[in-house]
Design a protein around this motif. Structure first.
Motif, PDB file in Angstrom:
ATOM      1  N   UNK A 237     -15.563  22.602 -18.279  1.00 39.92           N
ATOM      2  CA  UNK A 237     -16.699  23.501 -18.082  1.00 39.92           C
ATOM      3  C   UNK A 237     -17.933  22.934 -18.769  1.00 39.92           C
ATOM      4  N   UNK A 238     -19.079  23.019 -18.111  1.00 35.91           N
ATOM      5  CA  UNK A 238     -20.321  22.493 -18.678  1.00 35.91           C
ATOM      6  C   UNK A 238     -20.846  23.489 -19.720  1.00 35.91           C
ATOM      7  N   UNK A 239     -20.941  23.024 -20.969  1.00 32.34           N
ATOM      8  CA  UNK A 239     -21.411  23.874 -22.065  1.00 32.34           C
ATOM      9  C   UNK A 239     -22.895  23.669 -22.359  1.00 32.34           C
ATOM     10  N   UNK A 240     -23.400  22.481 -22.000  1.00 33.14           N
ATOM     11  CA  UNK A 240     -24.781  22.125 -22.347  1.00 33.14           C
ATOM     12  C   UNK A 240     -25.292  21.152 -21.291  1.00 33.14           C
ATOM     13  N   UNK A 241     -26.535  21.404 -20.834  1.00 28.53           N
ATOM     14  CA  UNK A 241     -27.092  20.517 -19.811  1.00 28.53           C
ATOM     15  C   UNK A 241     -28.610  20.568 -19.863  1.00 28.53           C
ATOM     16  N   UNK A 242     -29.210  19.389 -19.929  1.00 26.37           N
ATOM     17  CA  UNK A 242     -30.676  19.271 -19.901  1.00 26.37           C
ATOM     18  C   UNK A 242     -31.351  20.180 -20.925  1.00 26.37           C
ATOM     19  N   UNK A 243     -30.795  20.202 -22.128  1.00 28.48           N
ATOM     20  CA  UNK A 243     -31.398  20.980 -23.203  1.00 28.48           C
ATOM     21  C   UNK A 243     -31.094  22.466 -23.175  1.00 28.48           C
ATOM     22  N   UNK A 244     -30.260  22.903 -22.258  1.00 27.19           N
ATOM     23  CA  UNK A 244     -29.962  24.330 -22.121  1.00 27.19           C
ATOM     24  C   UNK A 244     -28.508  24.621 -22.466  1.00 27.19           C
ATOM     25  N   UNK A 245     -28.298  25.641 -23.299  1.00 28.05           N
ATOM     26  CA  UNK A 245     -26.953  26.102 -23.615  1.00 28.05           C
ATOM     27  C   UNK A 245     -26.513  27.081 -22.539  1.00 28.05           C
ATOM     28  N   UNK A 246     -25.388  26.793 -21.927  1.00 30.67           N
ATOM     29  CA  UNK A 246     -24.955  27.563 -20.768  1.00 30.67           C
ATOM     30  C   UNK A 246     -24.018  28.708 -21.141  1.00 30.67           C
ATOM     31  N   UNK A 247     -23.785  28.920 -22.440  1.00 30.57           N
ATOM     32  CA  UNK A 247     -22.955  30.035 -22.927  1.00 30.57           C
ATOM     33  C   UNK A 247     -21.551  29.980 -22.339  1.00 30.57           C
ATOM     34  N   UNK A 248     -21.116  28.771 -22.049  1.00 35.29           N
ATOM     35  CA  UNK A 248     -19.770  28.572 -21.534  1.00 35.29           C
ATOM     36  C   UNK A 248     -18.835  28.347 -22.718  1.00 35.29           C
ATOM     37  N   UNK A 249     -17.939  29.247 -22.923  1.00 37.02           N
ATOM     38  CA  UNK A 249     -17.079  29.178 -24.101  1.00 37.02           C
ATOM     39  C   UNK A 249     -15.655  28.832 -23.681  1.00 37.02           C
ATOM     40  N   UNK A 250     -15.450  27.563 -23.444  1.00 38.79           N
ATOM     41  CA  UNK A 250     -14.176  27.079 -22.905  1.00 38.79           C
ATOM     42  C   UNK A 250     -13.368  26.305 -23.940  1.00 38.79           C
ATOM     43  N   UNK A 251     -13.754  26.417 -25.216  1.00 42.52           N
ATOM     44  CA  UNK A 251     -13.043  25.689 -26.258  1.00 42.52           C
ATOM     45  C   UNK A 251     -11.625  26.213 -26.460  1.00 42.52           C
ATOM     46  N   UNK A 252     -10.767  25.331 -26.955  1.00 45.19           N
ATOM     47  CA  UNK A 252      -9.373  25.680 -27.221  1.00 45.19           C
ATOM     48  C   UNK A 252      -9.043  25.329 -28.669  1.00 45.19           C
ATOM     49  N   UNK A 253      -7.957  25.894 -29.163  1.00 51.35           N
ATOM     50  CA  UNK A 253      -7.438  25.507 -30.473  1.00 51.35           C
ATOM     51  C   UNK A 253      -6.488  24.334 -30.250  1.00 51.35           C
ATOM     52  N   UNK A 254      -6.762  23.228 -30.918  1.00 56.60           N
ATOM     53  CA  UNK A 254      -5.980  22.008 -30.694  1.00 56.60           C
ATOM     54  C   UNK A 254      -5.024  21.753 -31.846  1.00 56.60           C
ATOM     55  N   UNK A 255      -3.821  21.329 -31.500  1.00 58.18           N
ATOM     56  CA  UNK A 255      -2.813  21.023 -32.505  1.00 58.18           C
ATOM     57  C   UNK A 255      -2.554  19.535 -32.612  1.00 58.18           C
TER      58      UNK A 255
END
Length: 487
Positions: free
Chosen positions: A461-479
């Protein structure tokens, strides 16, 4: 791959630096269901979203090996200071301080109180913290660690002494709970007063559960100045005694009398790497930032206030000027400003460059995401390495710079399927302009976003593009996957 394949995301026309140090190559990248499914000439394929990358570098999303974002990933989930510099993954719980486990009624000594400088919540178990991260994902992935200082606060009434055997057992049980919940390791901060009284043997005995999972022992060492070599030996001995990998956090040499000693420290680290699993990271600045100390020895040199809970208006001011204005000593001024953080101008540029250029050194920002005057590394670390140190100074090739913040780091932390642009890997991707990327944050304007970061993709998912934060919160907890080869 059939020409009828339709991707969720297609990055076209870019030059791939894949995070392995191999030479760059031109290729398109196709993403489906959060994973990279194709790398090559994908002309004629369709996608729900096409990102043009002509003339740009397509790299793995950067992994910040050293952060204090434990609270920020929940209270500032867009993580603007990280995604704007290309970071897709943050490692939390460093320097012995983690947000969990913490009782609601526990008094937090410095520097642990910095995690709550801008509010937030506490979690009585590490499992509760990990559950919150999964329930309320941020824009970036989180690799959580538990802090030894936090365990001391939970298990001990008096922090000014070594732990008793029952207290050690209590901390060990808390560490085991954290590891079972997903912590990739334990960090220490024996440099700081809440853990300075801990003996080497205390740390060893608390750390015992790390061995079974080959979880990391990560340390802000006891001393990074006159006794740095001694502290390195302590670090290596703990790793050997516990039989687990060790990571030296933000390696540096502080105070003028120690300038140049990185020649000796790096030789010793390289020697240790031949017989045990040792890693290190650093940040690309000659000033450090941490809690505002309360002893004269650690207040040497120029000290600038980064944040103050008691006197917010003192942010950005020199400690000596504040002390003079109040007619008190620097130590007393520091006491009045608490809880507070500061920037310490105490390192040599040649040491910074030598440590950065050392082949196995990872990149970590070590920023504190609170207040209006943070250290500029919070916003500028990764573009500064790419721009100033790789492109402008020529300290290492761009392929090496990218590896230091992607493939190398994924290997050290055992992050399976991360850190490399390859088919089957998770789609954490950063697109940047190699000719223009650079940090703009400085000590006077520390919250200015970097230039040259075109887009950041996290798990497809695109979280940031051309200086704009897209409020896409697709992060996961990694082990951590134990046994993954480093580098």
């Amino acid at each position: 791959m059939s020409t009828s394949q339709k991707y969720d995301l297609l990055i076209v026309g870019g030059t791939v630096i894949d995070g392995t140090r191999r030479p760059r190559f031109d290729a398109d990248v196709g993403v489906k269901d959060g994973r990279i499914v194709a790398v090559g000439d994908l002309s004629g394929h369709d996608a729900d979203l096409v990102l043009p990358a002509h003339g740009k570098i397509v790299a793995p999303g950067f992994i910040d090996s050293h952060t204090h974002d434990d609270q920020a990933v929940l209270t500032q989930p867009d993580m603007p200071f990280k995604v704007s510099q290309g970071v897709a993954t943050v490692v939390t719980g460093n320097c012995g301080i983690s947000l969990a486990p913490l009782r609601a009624d526990a008094a937090l000594p410095s520097p642990l109180n910095l995690l709550e400088a801008d509010g937030g919540e506490r979690f009585p178990t590490f499992r509760a913290y990990v559950d919150a991260l999964r329930a309320r994902p941020a824009a970036v992935n989180v690799v959580p660690m538990v802090g030894h200082t936090t365990l001391r606060v939970m298990a001990m009434q008096d922090l000014d002494r070594a732990a008793t055997e029952p207290e050690v057992r209590a901390m060990r049980a808390l560490l085991q709970e954290a590891l079972d919940a997903g912590a990739v390791g334990m960090s220490t901060g024996t440099y700081y007063p809440p853990a300075a009284a801990a003996t080497t043997q205390e740390v060893v005995e608390v750390s015992r559960p790390l061995a079974a999972k080959q979880a990391l022992y990560v340390t802000h060492m006891r001393n990074e100045a006159d006794r740095c070599m001694e502290s390195l030996e302590e670090t290596f001995s703990i790793g050997r005694e516990v039989d687990t990998p060790v990571l030296v956090s933000h390696h540096k040499l502080m105070r003028e009398a120690n300038f140049g000693k990185s020649v000796q420290t790096l030789q010793r680290i390289e020697q240790a790497m031949r017989c045990q699993c040792v890693s290190l990271d650093c940040y690309p600045y000659t000033a450090s930032s941490t809690m505002l100390h309360l002893d004269e020895e650690r207040l040497q040199g120029k000290v600038v206030i980064a944040s103050s809970g008691a006197f917010p208006g003192m942010q950005g001011r020199d400690l000596q000027d504040i002390a003079d204005e109040w007619g008190v000593s620097r130590v007393e001024a520091s006491r009045r400003l608490q809880p507070a953080s500061a920037i310490y101008y105490s390192m040599d540029e040649q040491d910074v460059q030598r440590i950065l250029a050392f082949e196995p050194t990872m990149i970590g920002s070590d920023g504190i995401p609170s207040g209006d005057r943070p250290h500029p590394r919070l916003w500028g670390t990764f573009p500064r390495v790419l721009g100033r140190y790789s492109r402008d100074i020529g300290l290492f090739p761009l392929e090496t710079a990218v590896w230091k913040m992607t493939g190398l780091t994924a290997g050290v932390f055992g992050l399976e399927g991360r850190g490399v642009i390859a088919e089957g890997h998770h789609a954490d991707i950063t697109i940047f302009d190699a000719e223009t990327v650079h940090d703009t944050a400085d000590y006077d304007n520390p919250m200015r976003p970097a230039r040259g970061i075109e887009a950041v993709v996290v798990n497809g998912a695109v979280a940031y593009r051309d200086g704009e934060h897209l409020h896409t919160r697709s992060g996961a907890v990694l082990g951590r996957m134990p046994g993954r080869a480093q580098g």
